[in-house]
Design an enzyme around this catalytic site. Structure first.
Site, PDB file in Angstrom:
ATOM      1  N   ARG A  84     -11.192  40.931  -3.676  1.00 42.34           N
ATOM      2  CA  ARG A  84     -11.975  39.852  -3.067  1.00 42.34           C
ATOM      3  C   ARG A  84     -11.013  38.721  -2.771  1.00 42.34           C
ATOM      4  O   ARG A  84     -10.492  38.053  -3.670  1.00 42.34           O
ATOM      5  CB  ARG A  84     -13.067  39.391  -4.028  1.00 42.34           C
ATOM      6  N   GLY A  85     -10.772  38.488  -1.485  1.00 41.25           N
ATOM      7  CA  GLY A  85      -9.734  37.553  -1.079  1.00 41.25           C
ATOM      8  C   GLY A  85      -9.857  36.163  -1.662  1.00 41.25           C
ATOM      9  O   GLY A  85      -8.876  35.580  -2.128  1.00 41.25           O
ATOM     10  N   ASP A 109     -11.015  35.179  -4.342  1.00 41.44           N
ATOM     11  CA  ASP A 109     -10.758  35.130  -5.786  1.00 41.44           C
ATOM     12  C   ASP A 109      -9.306  35.428  -6.128  1.00 41.44           C
ATOM     13  O   ASP A 109      -8.739  34.815  -7.042  1.00 41.44           O
ATOM     14  CB  ASP A 109     -11.642  36.144  -6.521  1.00 41.44           C
ATOM     15  N   THR A 110      -8.718  36.400  -5.438  1.00 41.23           N
ATOM     16  CA  THR A 110      -7.453  36.958  -5.950  1.00 41.23           C
ATOM     17  C   THR A 110      -6.315  37.097  -4.941  1.00 41.23           C
ATOM     18  O   THR A 110      -5.216  37.488  -5.320  1.00 41.23           O
ATOM     19  CB  THR A 110      -7.711  38.352  -6.547  1.00 41.23           C
ATOM     20  N   LYS A 111      -6.571  36.804  -3.665  1.00 41.77           N
ATOM     21  CA  LYS A 111      -5.519  37.021  -2.656  1.00 41.77           C
ATOM     22  C   LYS A 111      -4.237  36.251  -2.962  1.00 41.77           C
ATOM     23  O   LYS A 111      -3.133  36.767  -2.815  1.00 41.77           O
ATOM     24  CB  LYS A 111      -6.043  36.636  -1.272  1.00 41.77           C
ATOM     25  N   GLY A 169      -5.912  39.960  15.555  1.00 37.66           N
ATOM     26  CA  GLY A 169      -6.249  40.901  16.619  1.00 37.66           C
ATOM     27  C   GLY A 169      -6.566  42.286  16.113  1.00 37.66           C
ATOM     28  O   GLY A 169      -7.224  43.071  16.802  1.00 37.66           O
ATOM     29  N   GLU A 203     -15.021  49.334   0.886  1.00 34.87           N
ATOM     30  CA  GLU A 203     -13.705  49.900   0.583  1.00 34.87           C
ATOM     31  C   GLU A 203     -13.745  50.714  -0.706  1.00 34.87           C
ATOM     32  O   GLU A 203     -13.177  51.808  -0.771  1.00 34.87           O
ATOM     33  CB  GLU A 203     -12.676  48.767   0.457  1.00 34.87           C
TER      34      GLU A 203
END
Length: 203
Positions: free
Chosen positions: A38-39, A41-43, A71, A105
Site C-alpha cells: 500500500r503506497g 503506508d510503505t512506499k 503513461g 495484486e
C-alpha cells in the site's frame, strides 16, 4: 545498511545469479520478486527500502513506483509482472485492505500459485479484513477474502516501524527472499531433470 547485509544473503544471491548464466536476457521475466504494498503506508519506508536492498544484490524486484513511468497502464505492467515473477512479497499495513489494487495484486499472486512472503507492518493478521464499501461485487469480495486468508495463514514476518530495528529487519527480510528464491530454483531444476528423464524413457 547494505554494508551490514549478512554474508549468507550475499552467498545465496550469488547462487541465484550463477543459475541464470544460461538464460538469455531477452527471455528473462520482468522481475524476480513482486512487492505488493500500500503506497501511502510503505512506499517511502519499508517497501522502498526492501526494493533497494534486494536490487543491490543483483536481483530484480518490482515496485510500481520504481519500475513504472508516467503513461504506463497499471494492469498492462503489473499483471504480467505478477504472472511472470518467481516470488511475491506482500507488505500488509493499516490501510492495505482499503485498496482495490492491493487486493487484486494479492489475489492474482495466489491464483497464479506464487509463493508469497507476508510482512505484517504495523498491523496484526487478525486486523486485516476485506470491507464491503458497496463498490465491489460479491465475486470480487469472495476473491479478495480468499486471497487474504491464504496470506494470513502463511508464515511471515512482523515489523513495528516505531520500535523495530530497521537494519536488522531489512537483512532478515532479504535473507527470507533469497532463501525462498534458492528453494524455488532447486525445485524448478528438479522438475526439469525429471521431465528430461521421462522424455528419454518414453522414446
Amino acid at each position: 545498511m547494505q554494508q551490514r547485509c549478512s554474508s549468507s544473503a550475499k552467498n545465496l544471491g550469488r547462487k541465484i545469479l550463477q543459475s541464470r548464466t544460461t538464460i538469455q536476457a531477452a527471455t528473462r521475466p520482468p522481475c524476480d520478486i513482486f512487492i505488493n504494498h500500500r503506497g501511502i503506508d510503505t512506499k517511502r519506508t519499508i517497501a522502498g527500502l526492501l526494493h533497494d536492498h534486494i536490487f543491490r544484490l543483483g536481483l530484480r524486484p518490482f515496485l510500481d513506483s520504481r519500475n513504472m513511468k508516467p503513461g504506463d497502464k497499471l494492469f498492462e505492467k503489473i499483471d504480467p509482472a505478477i504472472r511472470n515473477c518467481k516470488l511475491g512479497v506482500a507488505i500488509f499495513s493499516p490501510n492495505y485492505c482499503k485498496s482495490h489494487f492491493c487486493l487484486h495484486e494479492l489475489a492474482l499472486l495466489m491464483e497464479s500459485k506464487k509463493r508469497v512472503i507476508p510482512i505484517f507492518c504495523d498491523v496484526k493478521p487478525s486486523q486485516l479484513q476485506v470491507m464491503d464499501y458497496g463498490t465491489r461485487s460479491a465475486k470480487q469480495l469472495q476473491r479478495f477474502s480468499w486471497a487474504l486468508e491464504e496470506a494470513k495463514y502463511t508464515v511471515g514476518l512482523t515489523f513495528d516501524t516505531l520500535t523495530g530495528d530497521w537494519s536488522d529487519f531489512l537483512n532478515t527480510a532479504t535473507d527470507a527472499v533469497i532463501k525462498n528464491l534458492v528453494e524455488l530454483e532447486a525445485e524448478n531444476s528438479s522438475k526439469k531433470s525429471t521431465y528430461i528423464v521421462q522424455s528419454r524413457q518414453s522414446k
